[in-house]
Motif scaffolding. Structure first.
Motif, PDB file in Angstrom:
ATOM      1  N   THR A  12       0.845  -1.190   0.000  1.00  0.00           N
ATOM      2  CA  THR A  12       0.000   0.000   0.000  1.00  0.00           C
ATOM      3  C   THR A  12       0.881   1.240   0.000  1.00  0.00           C
ATOM      4  OG1 THR A  12      -0.168   0.029   2.408  1.00  0.00           O
ATOM      5  CG2 THR A  12      -1.881  -1.177   1.198  1.00  0.00           C
ATOM      6  N   TYR A  13       0.330   2.363  -0.465  1.00  0.00           N
ATOM      7  CA  TYR A  13       1.120   3.591  -0.546  1.00  0.00           C
ATOM      8  C   TYR A  13       1.435   4.126   0.846  1.00  0.00           C
ATOM      9  CZ  TYR A  13       2.657   8.304  -1.200  1.00  0.00           C
ATOM     10  OH  TYR A  13       3.401   9.452  -1.136  1.00  0.00           O
ATOM     11  N   SER A  14       2.667   4.602   0.999  1.00  0.00           N
ATOM     12  CA  SER A  14       3.094   5.213   2.254  1.00  0.00           C
ATOM     13  C   SER A  14       4.112   6.308   1.945  1.00  0.00           C
ATOM     14  CB  SER A  14       3.730   4.152   3.159  1.00  0.00           C
ATOM     15  OG  SER A  14       4.490   4.739   4.177  1.00  0.00           O
ATOM     16  N   GLN A  15       3.815   7.509   2.379  1.00  0.00           N
ATOM     17  CA  GLN A  15       4.761   8.609   2.195  1.00  0.00           C
ATOM     18  C   GLN A  15       6.055   8.323   2.957  1.00  0.00           C
ATOM     19  OE1 GLN A  15       4.448  11.500   0.203  1.00  0.00           O
ATOM     20  NE2 GLN A  15       6.630  11.544   0.654  1.00  0.00           N
ATOM     21  N   GLU A  16       5.924   7.708   4.109  1.00  0.00           N
ATOM     22  CA  GLU A  16       7.101   7.351   4.912  1.00  0.00           C
ATOM     23  C   GLU A  16       8.017   6.398   4.134  1.00  0.00           C
ATOM     24  OE1 GLU A  16       8.055   4.886   8.989  1.00  0.00           O
ATOM     25  OE2 GLU A  16       6.185   6.001   8.868  1.00  0.00           O
ATOM     26  N   ARG A  17       7.434   5.426   3.458  1.00  0.00           N
ATOM     27  CA  ARG A  17       8.241   4.489   2.670  1.00  0.00           C
ATOM     28  C   ARG A  17       8.896   5.218   1.493  1.00  0.00           C
ATOM     29  NH1 ARG A  17       7.263  -1.714   0.952  1.00  0.00           N
ATOM     30  NH2 ARG A  17       9.239  -1.927  -0.103  1.00  0.00           N
ATOM     31  N   ASP A  18       8.137   6.095   0.820  1.00  0.00           N
ATOM     32  CA  ASP A  18       8.716   6.895  -0.256  1.00  0.00           C
ATOM     33  C   ASP A  18       9.946   7.652   0.245  1.00  0.00           C
ATOM     34  OD1 ASP A  18       6.848   6.148  -2.141  1.00  0.00           O
ATOM     35  OD2 ASP A  18       5.921   8.132  -2.332  1.00  0.00           O
ATOM     36  N   ASP A  19       9.818   8.268   1.413  1.00  0.00           N
ATOM     37  CA  ASP A  19      10.929   9.051   1.972  1.00  0.00           C
ATOM     38  C   ASP A  19      12.125   8.168   2.310  1.00  0.00           C
ATOM     39  OD1 ASP A  19       9.319  11.292   1.727  1.00  0.00           O
ATOM     40  OD2 ASP A  19       8.741  11.315   3.853  1.00  0.00           O
ATOM     41  N   GLU A  20      11.865   6.997   2.870  1.00  0.00           N
ATOM     42  CA  GLU A  20      12.958   6.073   3.198  1.00  0.00           C
ATOM     43  C   GLU A  20      13.688   5.618   1.939  1.00  0.00           C
ATOM     44  OE1 GLU A  20      11.145   2.893   5.356  1.00  0.00           O
ATOM     45  OE2 GLU A  20      10.872   4.094   7.168  1.00  0.00           O
ATOM     46  N   VAL A  21      12.937   5.275   0.906  1.00  0.00           N
ATOM     47  CA  VAL A  21      13.543   4.818  -0.346  1.00  0.00           C
ATOM     48  C   VAL A  21      14.283   5.961  -1.021  1.00  0.00           C
ATOM     49  CG1 VAL A  21      13.035   3.944  -2.663  1.00  0.00           C
ATOM     50  CG2 VAL A  21      11.938   2.909  -0.666  1.00  0.00           C
ATOM     51  N   ARG A  22      13.704   7.154  -0.994  1.00  0.00           N
ATOM     52  CA  ARG A  22      14.371   8.327  -1.575  1.00  0.00           C
ATOM     53  C   ARG A  22      15.727   8.559  -0.887  1.00  0.00           C
ATOM     54  NH1 ARG A  22      10.572  11.681  -1.175  1.00  0.00           N
ATOM     55  NH2 ARG A  22      10.035  11.829  -3.367  1.00  0.00           N
ATOM     56  N   ASP A  23      15.729   8.508   0.448  1.00  0.00           N
ATOM     57  CA  ASP A  23      16.979   8.710   1.192  1.00  0.00           C
ATOM     58  C   ASP A  23      17.991   7.613   0.869  1.00  0.00           C
ATOM     59  OD1 ASP A  23      15.988  11.007   2.364  1.00  0.00           O
ATOM     60  OD2 ASP A  23      15.479  10.030   4.267  1.00  0.00           O
ATOM     61  N   GLU A  45      12.514   6.599 -10.153  1.00  0.00           N
ATOM     62  CA  GLU A  45      13.523   5.745  -9.504  1.00  0.00           C
ATOM     63  C   GLU A  45      12.988   5.188  -8.180  1.00  0.00           C
ATOM     64  OE1 GLU A  45      16.574   4.753 -10.579  1.00  0.00           O
ATOM     65  OE2 GLU A  45      16.045   5.702 -12.475  1.00  0.00           O
ATOM     66  N   ILE A  46      12.255   6.022  -7.457  1.00  0.00           N
ATOM     67  CA  ILE A  46      11.662   5.586  -6.190  1.00  0.00           C
ATOM     68  C   ILE A  46      10.654   4.469  -6.459  1.00  0.00           C
ATOM     69  CG2 ILE A  46      10.208   6.304  -4.246  1.00  0.00           C
ATOM     70  CD1 ILE A  46      11.509   9.125  -4.616  1.00  0.00           C
ATOM     71  N   GLU A  47       9.801   4.662  -7.467  1.00  0.00           N
ATOM     72  CA  GLU A  47       8.808   3.636  -7.816  1.00  0.00           C
ATOM     73  C   GLU A  47       9.481   2.331  -8.231  1.00  0.00           C
ATOM     74  OE1 GLU A  47       4.872   5.794  -9.542  1.00  0.00           O
ATOM     75  OE2 GLU A  47       6.644   5.836 -10.821  1.00  0.00           O
ATOM     76  N   ARG A  48      10.527   2.417  -9.009  1.00  0.00           N
ATOM     77  CA  ARG A  48      11.237   1.217  -9.471  1.00  0.00           C
ATOM     78  C   ARG A  48      11.827   0.451  -8.275  1.00  0.00           C
ATOM     79  NH1 ARG A  48      15.319   3.016 -13.261  1.00  0.00           N
ATOM     80  NH2 ARG A  48      13.470   3.668 -14.363  1.00  0.00           N
ATOM     81  N   GLU A  49      12.449   1.170  -7.360  1.00  0.00           N
ATOM     82  CA  GLU A  49      13.042   0.525  -6.181  1.00  0.00           C
ATOM     83  C   GLU A  49      11.962  -0.095  -5.298  1.00  0.00           C
ATOM     84  OE1 GLU A  49      16.090  -0.799  -3.625  1.00  0.00           O
ATOM     85  OE2 GLU A  49      16.150  -0.064  -5.691  1.00  0.00           O
ATOM     86  N   ASN A  54       9.006  -4.717  -3.160  1.00  0.00           N
ATOM     87  CA  ASN A  54       7.722  -5.407  -3.015  1.00  0.00           C
ATOM     88  C   ASN A  54       7.774  -6.813  -3.591  1.00  0.00           C
ATOM     89  OD1 ASN A  54       6.484  -3.280  -1.697  1.00  0.00           O
ATOM     90  ND2 ASN A  54       5.531  -2.467  -3.545  1.00  0.00           N
ATOM     91  N   GLN A  55       8.383  -6.957  -4.764  1.00  0.00           N
ATOM     92  CA  GLN A  55       8.483  -8.292  -5.379  1.00  0.00           C
ATOM     93  C   GLN A  55       9.293  -9.231  -4.497  1.00  0.00           C
ATOM     94  OE1 GLN A  55      10.097  -7.669  -9.275  1.00  0.00           O
ATOM     95  NE2 GLN A  55       8.180  -6.858 -10.098  1.00  0.00           N
ATOM     96  N   ASP A  56      10.378  -8.727  -3.954  1.00  0.00           N
ATOM     97  CA  ASP A  56      11.219  -9.543  -3.076  1.00  0.00           C
ATOM     98  C   ASP A  56      10.466  -9.927  -1.803  1.00  0.00           C
ATOM     99  OD1 ASP A  56      13.778 -10.764  -2.776  1.00  0.00           O
ATOM    100  OD2 ASP A  56      14.282  -9.240  -1.273  1.00  0.00           O
TER     101      ASP A  56
END
Length: 179
Positions: A12-23, A45-49, A54-56
């Motif tokens: 599910t979408y999470s701004q916190e996860r976006d921020d963690e992946v961005r960092d 790039e964030i979406e790809r990561e 998620n797949q893993d």
């Protein structure tokens, strides 16, 4: 008493996860990409990561769930959000294919172990579904079989509410306990 919540899978979408992946991407690949700060990391790039993660996570979660379902009969009961309200339902699950067919309509899914209970929360175009999966005990399996595995609210509730008929899957122990 504090509940032990272990998220086993969540796409599910999470701004916190976006921020963690961005960092993560910034601190790992900034030199290669001439990024001066995390805000320069492209969202693609964030979406790809996140898709890779998620797949893993899904492969690992489903491996553990498949292992559980190979050795146990289970029942899933809960509610499904529909255009005309929330509907109760359930089904017996004897394989990963059964589980997959039960959730295939969901666009996003979050699976949590809460003190041994396995909760599946999913989202789709009509709303939100919420289910719990439990393991049938030998006595519960016999009771379900004697009732021809009927898809009735009464049978499902009787099985889910009795420790004689169902037990908690405690899937987090099998996933987290290995580390």
């Amino acid at each position: 008493m504090c509940k032990k919540i272990t998220v086993l899978y969540d796409d599910t979408y999470s701004q916190e996860r976006d921020d963690e992946v961005r960092d993560y991407l910034f601190y790992t690949y900034a030199d290669e990409n001439d990024w001066d700060n995390p805000s320069q990391v492209p969202y693609s790039e964030i979406e790809r990561e996140e898709e890779f993660l998620n797949q893993d996570d899904w492969r690992y979660f489903t491996y553990k769930l498949r292992t559980l379902l190979e050795t146990h009969h289970c029942i899933v009961v809960g509610t499904c959000g529909t255009w005309h309200g929330r509907l109760e339902g359930g089904r017996f699950v004897d394989s990963f294919a059964d589980f997959s067919s039960f959730i295939k309509h969901l666009d996003n899914i979050r699976v949590c172990d809460v003190d041994g209970h396995l909760y599946i929360e999913g989202y789709h175009h009509d709303g939100r579904d919420f289910y719990e999966l439990k393991v049938l005990t030998p006595r519960g399996y016999k009771h379900a079989r004697n009732n021809c595995f009927a898809h009735t609210r009464e049978l499902h509730h009787k099985l889910m509410e009795s420790r004689n008929y169902t037990s908690l899957p405690r899937l987090a122990i099998y996933i987290i306990g290995e580390f």
